[in-house]
Design a protein around this motif. Structure first.
Motif, short mmCIF file in Angstrom:
data_model
loop_
_atom_site.label_atom_id
_atom_site.label_comp_id
_atom_site.label_asym_id
_atom_site.label_seq_id
_atom_site.Cartn_x
_atom_site.Cartn_y
_atom_site.Cartn_z
N GLN A 1 78.13 32.08 40.39
CA GLN A 1 78.40 32.62 41.74
C GLN A 1 77.64 33.93 41.96
O GLN A 1 77.23 34.23 43.08
N LEU A 2 77.48 34.68 40.88
CA LEU A 2 76.80 35.98 40.98
C LEU A 2 75.28 35.83 40.86
O LEU A 2 74.55 36.82 40.85
N GLY A 3 74.82 34.57 40.76
CA GLY A 3 73.38 34.32 40.64
C GLY A 3 72.83 34.68 39.27
O GLY A 3 71.64 34.95 39.12
N ARG A 4 73.71 34.67 38.26
CA ARG A 4 73.29 35.11 36.92
C ARG A 4 73.57 34.04 35.86
O ARG A 4 73.79 34.35 34.69
N ALA A 5 73.57 32.78 36.28
CA ALA A 5 73.88 31.68 35.35
C ALA A 5 72.97 31.68 34.12
O ALA A 5 73.41 31.35 33.02
N ALA A 6 71.72 32.05 34.30
CA ALA A 6 70.76 32.02 33.19
C ALA A 6 71.09 33.04 32.10
O ALA A 6 70.59 32.94 30.98
N GLU A 7 71.93 34.01 32.44
CA GLU A 7 72.28 35.05 31.46
C GLU A 7 73.53 34.69 30.66
O GLU A 7 73.95 35.47 29.80
N TYR A 8 74.11 33.54 30.93
CA TYR A 8 75.36 33.13 30.28
C TYR A 8 75.09 31.98 29.32
O TYR A 8 74.55 30.95 29.70
N LEU A 9 75.49 32.15 28.07
CA LEU A 9 75.29 31.13 27.04
C LEU A 9 76.64 30.73 26.47
O LEU A 9 77.43 31.60 26.09
N ALA A 10 76.90 29.45 26.38
CA ALA A 10 78.17 28.97 25.82
C ALA A 10 77.88 27.73 24.97
O ALA A 10 77.99 26.61 25.42
N PRO A 11 77.49 27.95 23.72
CA PRO A 11 77.13 26.82 22.86
C PRO A 11 78.34 26.09 22.29
O PRO A 11 79.44 26.66 22.20
N GLN A 12 78.12 24.84 21.90
CA GLN A 12 79.12 24.13 21.09
C GLN A 12 78.89 24.56 19.65
O GLN A 12 77.82 24.36 19.10
N LEU A 13 79.88 25.19 19.06
CA LEU A 13 79.73 25.71 17.71
C LEU A 13 80.05 24.65 16.66
O LEU A 13 80.99 23.86 16.84
N PRO A 14 79.32 24.64 15.56
CA PRO A 14 79.64 23.72 14.47
C PRO A 14 80.92 24.17 13.76
O PRO A 14 81.35 25.32 13.88
N ALA A 15 81.52 23.27 12.98
CA ALA A 15 82.76 23.58 12.28
C ALA A 15 82.55 24.62 11.18
O ALA A 15 83.44 25.42 10.89
N SER A 16 81.36 24.63 10.59
CA SER A 16 81.06 25.60 9.53
C SER A 16 80.93 27.00 10.12
O SER A 16 80.07 27.24 10.98
N PRO A 17 81.74 27.97 9.67
CA PRO A 17 81.61 29.34 10.17
C PRO A 17 80.22 29.92 9.93
O PRO A 17 79.67 30.61 10.80
N ARG A 18 79.64 29.64 8.77
CA ARG A 18 78.31 30.17 8.47
C ARG A 18 77.28 29.64 9.47
O ARG A 18 76.47 30.41 10.01
N LEU A 19 77.34 28.33 9.74
CA LEU A 19 76.40 27.75 10.70
C LEU A 19 76.68 28.23 12.12
O LEU A 19 75.75 28.41 12.91
N ALA A 20 77.95 28.46 12.46
CA ALA A 20 78.30 28.97 13.79
C ALA A 20 77.69 30.35 14.01
O ALA A 20 77.11 30.64 15.07
N ILE A 21 77.79 31.20 12.99
CA ILE A 21 77.22 32.55 13.08
C ILE A 21 75.70 32.48 13.18
O ILE A 21 75.08 33.20 13.97
N GLU A 22 75.09 31.61 12.37
CA GLU A 22 73.63 31.46 12.43
C GLU A 22 73.17 31.01 13.81
O GLU A 22 72.18 31.51 14.35
N GLN A 23 73.93 30.07 14.40
CA GLN A 23 73.58 29.59 15.74
C GLN A 23 73.71 30.73 16.76
O GLN A 23 72.83 30.92 17.60
N ALA A 24 74.80 31.48 16.68
CA ALA A 24 75.02 32.59 17.62
C ALA A 24 73.90 33.63 17.49
O ALA A 24 73.35 34.10 18.50
#
Length: 196
Positions: free
Chosen positions: A27-50
């Motif tokens: 709505q604010l015209g800033r969709a490209a600045e928002y990231l919401a990934p599907q995180l893997p179950a592994s915490p280590r891999l989730a952190i690496e992805q982030a």
């Protein structure tokens, strides 16, 4: 500016909070600045992805140009990332001691939004241990939103874990913060996105 949303255990970017933040940014015209990934179950891999998703934010700009919003287990991840990177973090009913809380989920379980099965391995408990932050270093970088009616985690543990941080304690509510729509603009303002 980048806002990275990290969902909770068994959740997804399709969670109500993740969707509301994404819709507001659009709505604010800033969709490209928002990231919401599907995180893997592994915490280590989730952190690496982030970390990979925000790697292009220059180190000199991180304090002003990056904010992480973490819900439940995502809040645990967001805390570790904020300490390592030096960015702001908003914590929505964050997990403070997931090693204890998630022990019972070792084995096969399912995703909330899709019903899709996945395995939560015992190794993941050790990976969580590696991400523990015993005490935050810069309280001014943190905004805690905690609900006293959270049926999964204790809000008092959250408040105790983030001393000196900005706190919004919601009387009642639930783990999902069902009235989160009321707090979206406040969360985004802390991240550096003004709605008006």
């Amino acid at each position: 500016m980048k806002i990275l949303y990290l969902h909770g255990f068994r959740s997804s970017p399709l969670s109500m909070k993740g969707r509301l933040l994404g819709e507001r940014m659009a709505q604010l015209g800033r969709a490209a600045e928002y990231l919401a990934p599907q995180l893997p179950a592994s915490p280590r891999l989730a952190i690496e992805q982030a970390q990979a998703l925000v790697a292009d934010v220059p180190a000199s700009e991180i304090a002003n140009e990056l904010a992480i919003v973490g819900s439940s287990l995502g809040g645990y991840y967001a805390t570790w990332l904020a300490e390592r990177l030096g960015c702001r973090a908003v914590l929505l009913n964050p997990a403070v001691t997931p090693l204890v809380d998630l022990e019972k989920y070792v084995g096969m379980t399912t995703m909330y939004h899709s019903g899709e099965p996945f395995e939560f391995k015992r190794d993941y408990i050790d990976e969580l241990q590696d991400l523990a932050v015993p005490a935050i270093s810069r309280p001014d970088r943190y905004f805690l939103v905690a609900a006293t009616g959270d049926e999964v985690l204790d809000w008092r543990d959250m408040v105790a874990h983030y001393p000196g941080a900005r706190h919004r304690v919601i009387n009642g509510s639930d783990h999902g913060i069902s009235e989160f729509a009321q707090y979206v603009d406040e969360v985004l303002a802390f991240c550096g996105v003004r709605a008006g």
